[in-house]
Structures are given as structure tokens and as C-alpha cells.
Write a protein that holds these residues in place. Structure first.
Motif, PDB file in Angstrom:
ATOM      1  N   LEU A   1      34.832  54.388  39.071  1.00 19.05           N
ATOM      2  CA  LEU A   1      33.804  54.342  38.031  1.00 19.05           C
ATOM      3  C   LEU A   1      33.909  53.041  37.241  1.00 19.05           C
ATOM      4  O   LEU A   1      34.989  52.453  37.147  1.00 19.05           O
ATOM      5  CB  LEU A   1      33.985  55.526  37.071  1.00 19.05           C
ATOM      6  N   PRO A   2      32.817  52.601  36.634  1.00 17.51           N
ATOM      7  CA  PRO A   2      32.909  51.405  35.788  1.00 17.51           C
ATOM      8  C   PRO A   2      33.740  51.705  34.538  1.00 17.51           C
ATOM      9  O   PRO A   2      33.761  52.835  34.045  1.00 17.51           O
ATOM     10  CB  PRO A   2      31.463  51.111  35.410  1.00 17.51           C
ATOM     11  N   GLN A   3      34.393  50.688  34.046  1.00 15.65           N
ATOM     12  CA  GLN A   3      35.174  50.871  32.821  1.00 15.65           C
ATOM     13  C   GLN A   3      34.236  50.938  31.612  1.00 15.65           C
ATOM     14  O   GLN A   3      33.103  50.469  31.654  1.00 15.65           O
ATOM     15  CB  GLN A   3      36.215  49.782  32.674  1.00 15.65           C
ATOM     16  N   VAL A   4      34.733  51.522  30.521  1.00 14.34           N
ATOM     17  CA  VAL A   4      33.941  51.750  29.322  1.00 14.34           C
ATOM     18  C   VAL A   4      34.200  50.682  28.264  1.00 14.34           C
ATOM     19  O   VAL A   4      33.295  50.283  27.549  1.00 14.34           O
ATOM     20  CB  VAL A   4      34.245  53.154  28.743  1.00 14.34           C
ATOM     21  N   TYR A   5      35.439  50.213  28.169  1.00 13.13           N
ATOM     22  CA  TYR A   5      35.828  49.307  27.087  1.00 13.13           C
ATOM     23  C   TYR A   5      36.101  47.869  27.546  1.00 13.13           C
ATOM     24  O   TYR A   5      36.398  47.012  26.720  1.00 13.13           O
ATOM     25  CB  TYR A   5      37.058  49.859  26.361  1.00 13.13           C
ATOM     26  N   GLY A   6      36.050  47.614  28.840  1.00 14.07           N
ATOM     27  CA  GLY A   6      36.236  46.259  29.351  1.00 14.07           C
ATOM     28  C   GLY A   6      37.649  45.726  29.200  1.00 14.07           C
ATOM     29  O   GLY A   6      37.849  44.528  29.027  1.00 14.07           O
ATOM     30  N   THR A   7      38.633  46.601  29.333  1.00 14.12           N
ATOM     31  CA  THR A   7      40.026  46.184  29.135  1.00 14.12           C
ATOM     32  C   THR A   7      40.725  45.726  30.410  1.00 14.12           C
ATOM     33  O   THR A   7      41.761  45.071  30.341  1.00 14.12           O
ATOM     34  CB  THR A   7      40.860  47.331  28.531  1.00 14.12           C
ATOM     35  N   GLN A   8      40.180  46.104  31.560  1.00 13.15           N
ATOM     36  CA  GLN A   8      40.897  45.900  32.819  1.00 13.15           C
ATOM     37  C   GLN A   8      40.338  44.702  33.596  1.00 13.15           C
ATOM     38  O   GLN A   8      39.137  44.573  33.771  1.00 13.15           O
ATOM     39  CB  GLN A   8      40.821  47.155  33.678  1.00 13.15           C
ATOM     40  N   MET A   9      41.260  43.875  34.068  1.00 11.80           N
ATOM     41  CA  MET A   9      40.916  42.681  34.824  1.00 11.80           C
ATOM     42  C   MET A   9      41.470  42.785  36.239  1.00 11.80           C
ATOM     43  O   MET A   9      42.385  43.554  36.506  1.00 11.80           O
ATOM     44  CB  MET A   9      41.505  41.445  34.149  1.00 11.80           C
ATOM     45  N   ARG A  10      40.910  41.965  37.107  1.00 10.12           N
ATOM     46  CA  ARG A  10      41.383  41.882  38.486  1.00 10.12           C
ATOM     47  C   ARG A  10      41.376  40.414  38.897  1.00 10.12           C
ATOM     48  O   ARG A  10      40.708  39.580  38.269  1.00 10.12           O
ATOM     49  CB  ARG A  10      40.509  42.705  39.418  1.00 10.12           C
ATOM     50  N   VAL A  11      42.081  40.130  39.980  1.00 17.46           N
ATOM     51  CA  VAL A  11      42.132  38.771  40.504  1.00 17.46           C
ATOM     52  C   VAL A  11      41.112  38.663  41.638  1.00 17.46           C
ATOM     53  O   VAL A  11      41.157  39.432  42.593  1.00 17.46           O
ATOM     54  CB  VAL A  11      43.546  38.420  41.024  1.00 17.46           C
ATOM     55  N   VAL A  12      40.188  37.709  41.494  1.00 13.68           N
ATOM     56  CA  VAL A  12      39.182  37.424  42.516  1.00 13.68           C
ATOM     57  C   VAL A  12      39.206  35.913  42.733  1.00 13.68           C
ATOM     58  O   VAL A  12      39.009  35.150  41.789  1.00 13.68           O
ATOM     59  CB  VAL A  12      37.774  37.884  42.083  1.00 13.68           C
ATOM     60  N   ASN A  13      39.480  35.506  43.984  1.00  7.41           N
ATOM     61  CA  ASN A  13      39.580  34.073  44.301  1.00  7.41           C
ATOM     62  C   ASN A  13      40.560  33.366  43.365  1.00  7.41           C
ATOM     63  O   ASN A  13      40.254  32.308  42.811  1.00  7.41           O
ATOM     64  CB  ASN A  13      38.203  33.403  44.245  1.00  7.41           C
ATOM     65  N   ASP A  14      41.710  33.985  43.162  1.00  3.64           N
ATOM     66  CA  ASP A  14      42.780  33.448  42.327  1.00  3.64           C
ATOM     67  C   ASP A  14      42.397  33.269  40.857  1.00  3.64           C
ATOM     68  O   ASP A  14      43.011  32.498  40.131  1.00  3.64           O
ATOM     69  CB  ASP A  14      43.317  32.122  42.891  1.00  3.64           C
ATOM     70  N   LYS A  15      41.386  34.006  40.393  1.00  2.00           N
ATOM     71  CA  LYS A  15      40.972  33.967  38.992  1.00  2.00           C
ATOM     72  C   LYS A  15      40.834  35.392  38.473  1.00  2.00           C
ATOM     73  O   LYS A  15      40.469  36.296  39.220  1.00  2.00           O
ATOM     74  CB  LYS A  15      39.631  33.242  38.829  1.00  2.00           C
ATOM     75  N   LEU A  16      41.123  35.573  37.183  1.00  2.00           N
ATOM     76  CA  LEU A  16      40.952  36.881  36.569  1.00  2.00           C
ATOM     77  C   LEU A  16      39.499  37.083  36.169  1.00  2.00           C
ATOM     78  O   LEU A  16      38.861  36.180  35.625  1.00  2.00           O
ATOM     79  CB  LEU A  16      41.832  36.996  35.320  1.00  2.00           C
ATOM     80  N   GLU A  17      39.003  38.294  36.444  1.00  2.00           N
ATOM     81  CA  GLU A  17      37.660  38.676  36.002  1.00  2.00           C
ATOM     82  C   GLU A  17      37.687  40.170  35.705  1.00  2.00           C
ATOM     83  O   GLU A  17      38.498  40.917  36.253  1.00  2.00           O
ATOM     84  CB  GLU A  17      36.595  38.330  37.036  1.00  2.00           C
ATOM     85  N   PRO A  18      36.801  40.645  34.829  1.00  2.00           N
ATOM     86  CA  PRO A  18      36.796  42.072  34.504  1.00  2.00           C
ATOM     87  C   PRO A  18      36.246  42.909  35.659  1.00  2.00           C
ATOM     88  O   PRO A  18      35.383  42.462  36.405  1.00  2.00           O
ATOM     89  CB  PRO A  18      35.872  42.158  33.286  1.00  2.00           C
ATOM     90  N   PHE A  19      36.779  44.119  35.786  1.00  2.00           N
ATOM     91  CA  PHE A  19      36.166  45.104  36.667  1.00  2.00           C
ATOM     92  C   PHE A  19      34.778  45.434  36.098  1.00  2.00           C
ATOM     93  O   PHE A  19      34.476  45.133  34.941  1.00  2.00           O
ATOM     94  CB  PHE A  19      37.010  46.386  36.714  1.00  2.00           C
ATOM     95  N   GLU A  20      33.966  46.091  36.913  1.00  4.73           N
ATOM     96  CA  GLU A  20      32.622  46.483  36.489  1.00  4.73           C
ATOM     97  C   GLU A  20      32.683  47.249  35.160  1.00  4.73           C
ATOM     98  O   GLU A  20      33.583  48.063  34.939  1.00  4.73           O
ATOM     99  CB  GLU A  20      31.975  47.357  37.563  1.00  4.73           C
TER     100      GLU A  20
END
Length: 162
Positions: free
Chosen positions: A117-136
């Protein structure tokens, strides 16, 4: 205050932080395996304390001990049933003002992501192409309102920290 329990939590948190710092981006597979084993061991111990005391509050383990407990629960990803049980107790602790609302935001988001599910508060990040970005994120236009309701800074300020 239980000083022995607090000390144990702080020692575990120190090991947790060190192991995560050593992972690297891109992630070192050997370090990841060691981290998962450490998380398994930490989760087993944290579950025992949780069963004995419920959500560990500042009164029981001090502010730094309560934060250490939260982080260790947050990192107990190999035991979602435990994290869900902890979330229930955390919700009650936040309502009675014995736990920080920000803990609720982080654990809620982590568990939602685990469920796809998408996150509600935008606290969680992931690594995409060696960069951090928020999950949906769900309903992005209301994100800062939700964050503010728990005393969190704006999402823009939060992202600047990364």
C-alpha cells in the motif's frame, strides 16, 4: 526507570546503526546477510520485552531508550506480526501521550509498504539507481496536513535531510 533495560536497548541500537551504516549504496550482500541475522536476534529479544512491558515508554527506559526500542521495532521486518502488534500498542501509547507521534508515522508507513500500500506520512525511502527516493505516497496533496497532525515537519523539509 529500568536502567538495565535502557542500557541493553542503547547497546542494541548502537550495533543496529553501525550495521546499517556499513551496508553502503549499492548494498554489500555480505553486510546485508549479517544485518538480517542481527535483526533476527534483536527482534527476538525486543519481543520478550514487549510481551513483558507492552510499548516501552520514556518512564520505563528514558527518552533515548524509548527511541531505541522504536527503532528496533521498526527494523523487525522479518516479523510483521510482531510489528503489527507493536503498532496497536503504539497507537494507544500515542493517544495517552506516552509515546512520540512520529513513531506512529514511521511504523504505519513501514507496515503499509510491506502490504503493498502507499505510505500515509511519507517517512519511508528506497534506493533507486543509487539514489534515495520516497515510496509511493497516498493523497500527496494532503501529505503535509497529515504530517502536521503528528507534529512532523513538512515533507519538503524532511526530504532536504536526505
Amino acid at each position: 526507570m529500568n536502567l538495565e533495560l535502557r542500557s541493553s536497548l542503547l547497546k542494541m541500537l548502537k550495533a543496529d546503526i553501525t550495521a546499517r551504516q556499513e551496508l553502503g549504496i549499492p548494498v554489500n550482500p555480505d553486510k546485508r546477510a549479517a544485518l538480517l541475522e542481527m535483526d533476527r536476534i534483536h527482534t527476538a529479544q525486543v519481543k520478550i520485552w514487549f510481551l513483558e512491558h507492552g510499548w516501552l515508554t520514556t518512564d520505563l527506559v528514558g527518552e533515548d531508550g524509548a527511541e531505541a526500542f522504536f527503532i528496533l521495532v521498526q527494523h523487525a521486518d522479518q516479523d510483521r506480526a510482531f510489528q503489527n502488534a507493536a503498532l496497536e500498542k503504539l497507537e494507544l501509547a500515542v493517544k495517552t501521550r506516552t509515546a512520540k507521534p512520529e513513531f506512529l508515522a514511521f511504523l504505519t508507513d513501514r507496515l503499509r509498504i510491506a502490504k503493498g500500500l502507499p505510505q500515509v506520512y511519507g517517512t519511508q525511502m528506497r534506493v533507486v539507481n543509487d539514489k534515495l527516493e520516497p515510496f509511493e505516497i497516498e493523497d500527496v496533496e494532503l501529505l503535509d496536513t497529515r504530517r502536521s497532525s503528528l507534529g512532523l515537519e513538512s515533507f519538503e523539509v524532511y526530504l532536504e535531510q536526505f
